[in-house]
Design an enzyme around this catalytic site. Structure first.
Site, PDB file in Angstrom:
ATOM      1  N   CYS A  87      -0.298  10.248   5.815  1.00  0.00           N
ATOM      2  CA  CYS A  87      -1.098   9.188   5.197  1.00  0.00           C
ATOM      3  C   CYS A  87      -2.598   9.398   5.400  1.00  0.00           C
ATOM      4  CB  CYS A  87      -0.681   7.834   5.751  1.00  0.00           C
ATOM      5  SG  CYS A  87       1.095   7.618   5.710  1.00  0.00           S
ATOM      6  N   LYS A 332      -2.819  -2.969   2.688  1.00  0.00           N
ATOM      7  CA  LYS A 332      -1.880  -4.072   2.494  1.00  0.00           C
ATOM      8  C   LYS A 332      -1.928  -4.645   1.074  1.00  0.00           C
ATOM      9  CE  LYS A 332       1.055  -7.169   3.169  1.00  0.00           C
ATOM     10  NZ  LYS A 332       1.394  -6.943   1.762  1.00  0.00           N
ATOM     11  N   HIS A 336      -1.143   1.404  -1.104  1.00  0.00           N
ATOM     12  CA  HIS A 336      -1.214   2.577  -0.221  1.00  0.00           C
ATOM     13  C   HIS A 336      -0.530   3.795  -0.843  1.00  0.00           C
ATOM     14  CE1 HIS A 336      -1.471   5.039   3.250  1.00  0.00           C
ATOM     15  NE2 HIS A 336      -0.384   4.641   3.882  1.00  0.00           N
TER      16      HIS A 336
END
Lengths: 389, 389
Positions: A87, A332, A336
């Site tokens: 990520c 959030k 993402h």
């Protein structure tokens, strides 16, 4: 080592974009960025592409060349490099682009990130994301990312009396910020009750404590600082680019509520930029789960260890608070797309520092920070940007 | 931009290493390299990890952090970055490491590559490798890499009267070189008849025209040139590091017998190093298939276009010939762990330039070149190394 600036930014909308492919998304973000910088494709010297798992999500590797090709730059034979750190892939692509310009190897570089996560069944997505953890020690035991961060949350609650309400208020704030971001995946307000009444994913994390699965792309144009004003009246200067590794597996850490990689990357970044946490006006941090934002504001030095929960509940991290966190809506609410996130954070910081963030504008923002994490902290990347050279 | 040198090299054996994992292989190569450079782990500033498809081969991404962790460097929080460009992943890791040291961001960098390809069924391997081609335009039509390179071979035979014997002699030479390389996957002599009588994979390519599926890892230690002699009496100087992209899919090229990316990367490398093809004493080139070596020596300018076949048959590319190609045995005989190959080429060039290549030593080698290709030419990376600063 030359100073470096961001002279253009671009971002697609984030969401479940079933009608658009990986290559379309990346090129859309890239074109937005080069239009923003007023450059032509022929001026681009190199491309960096952040992506976590094209091999699993779209059965495609070799993504640097793919993007150069689809962007119509193959005839120029420009170098195009994919970098991956789960990520944090976007943050690393940004950093490699900065290093490439700083080195003098290249002048104008596009650093972007993209992920197309919704073309496969969600079980494949979850398993692909679990490849960011230690497959031989965590994955084979069935650990997924909600599970790993749930363990972090449990220990944080045990050590610091952090509450589920404090976790939830992070999601409430980021959803509120998302309502002011037209690119965000979620643009609806939620309440603490929404979070607490939502289904449990991995106790104590409800589904509203978790960032979503998202398609999207973002890109920036990087140039040497000394020529940045040729492209824009509002160059955003890179004051620090720092990266650190930590253990891949949680069980190897002394304290899983602290991401050592974040602490190390932040410490290097503050030293490089010659600033302290108190000098940062706002930050985009890696809130893959609500607990992750609480740990991040502690590990970045904005609050003392253990005080992230009460600080979040107090409004300190809201727009208008002492240190606004995730004005974009964060992972959030903005969404993402794992390879894109680290670059999107820089896009948001640039927009804020240029005073172009619309309804979510932070007044008087001069110095902004981005914080991008791979996995549960195996990688952390921290950048500090400034309006002033 | 600082000058850069290689001060240490390491390589595992290449082969079907079923008893060793990805992380073990990479760390073995890395430890060999740092022992060769006489450095301690604590001196390492950054890691670059080349890998194509950990996601498919071992269900593991986030490979930079994985390696930093398993190497015991997580406590130092050093930055560790995975780069990917299909079979050019190793060459790109090497290049990013060079750029990082040249920029001044880091001093001592380990650049390595690894691939663990034999833990999955060969059909998964073939499909994972096909992800280096354009999945939406080539992969969905069933194109595999032997098929794509077979089309290149067919056109080369049609345009330049290249023969199957000329293709075969590339494999014969590389197998011969492999007999002198104790790390090589294949250390047995073959004949032209061995190749021509072997099973056909994709007409006109027999199985002996194809590089094998291999596990292995390799690594180099990179340092600023001005301090290189602190670590070794025989630093190998990086005179050029060049990378280029071409179209991902073959159908977008004017002439599939020329890899535009190779031509562009080579042209940039020669300009950067201020040399011509005639100045190169030997080269490690990307012979994923025998036709690929023939195209490579043409595209790199060692022979005129169309003369690669006769030149290979003439012995010009053998050790002792005018321009020895692939003294290591190349991808064909040394083996092709796709993420490792680009770094292994640099290891071989360094050993040759240091005069430490044993029975396969090229007399008087002063300048060597490496050429690493991703896919069918979507990416090419060319490095030029010299004994002299």
């Amino acid at each position: 080592m030359r100073d470096v600036a961001i002279v253009g930014v671009g971002c697609t909308e984030f969401g479940e974009l079933w009608d658009r492919s990986f290559r379309e998304l990346f090129v859309e973000a890239g074109i937005s960025a080069i239009e923003d910088a007023n450059i032509q494709g022929g001026e681009i010297d190199a491309l960096y592409v952040g992506n976590m798992s094209g091999g699993r999500f779209i059965e495609q590797e070799h993504l640097g060349a793919l993007i150069a090709d689809y962007a119509g730059l193959a005839s120029l034979n420009i170098p195009s490099t994919r970098v991956e750190a789960a990520c944090a892939s976007g943050g690393l692509a940004l950093r490699q682009g900065i290093v490439a310009v700083a080195s003098g190897y290249h002048d104008i570089v596009i650093a972007g990130g993209a992920e197309k996560m919704t073309d496969v069944d969600v079980q494949i997505t979850t398993d692909a994301l679990a490849a960011a953890a230690d497959r031989e020690w965590e994955g084979v035991m069935g650990a997924t990312f909600p599970g790993l961060y749930a363990m972090i949350a449990r220990l944080h609650m045990h050590k610091y009396a952090t509450t589920q309400e404090q976790l939830a208020c992070v999601a409430v704030k980021n959803h509120h910020n998302g309502t002011m971001n037209p690119k965000a995946q979620f643009q609806n307000e939620i309440s603490i009750e929404t979070v607490l009444n939502s289904i449990m994913v991995a106790d104590p994390l409800h589904i509203y404590d978790c960032s979503p699965i998202t398609d999207g792309a973002s890109a920036v144009v990087i140039a040497p600082a000394e020529i940045a004003r040729k492209y824009t009246d509002t160059p955003i200067y890179v004051k620090a680019s720092a990266q650190a590794s930590g253990t891949l597996a949680l069980h190897d850490r002394l304290d899983i509520t602290t991401l050592d990689a974040t602490v190390a990357a932040a410490s290097r970044a503050y030293r490089m930029a010659k600033v302290t946490p108190g000098d940062i006006d706002f930050a985009e941090v890696h809130d893959c789960f609500t607990i992750a934002e609480i740990c991040a504001i502690e590990d970045l030095g904005f609050v003392r260890k253990g005080e992230g929960g009460p600080a979040s509940l107090s409004g300190m991290t809201a727009i208008g608070g002492k240190i606004p966190i995730n004005p974009s809506g964060g992972l959030k609410a903005c969404g993402h797309p794992v390879g894109a996130t680290g670059v999107k954070q820089a896009v948001e910081v640039a927009l804020q520092l240029r005073g172009e963030a619309g309804r979510r504008q932070i007044d008087g923002a001069e110095i902004g920070l981005t914080h991008n994490v791979g996995g549960s902290g195996g990688t952390a990347v921290v950048h500090i940007f400034s309006r002033e050279k």
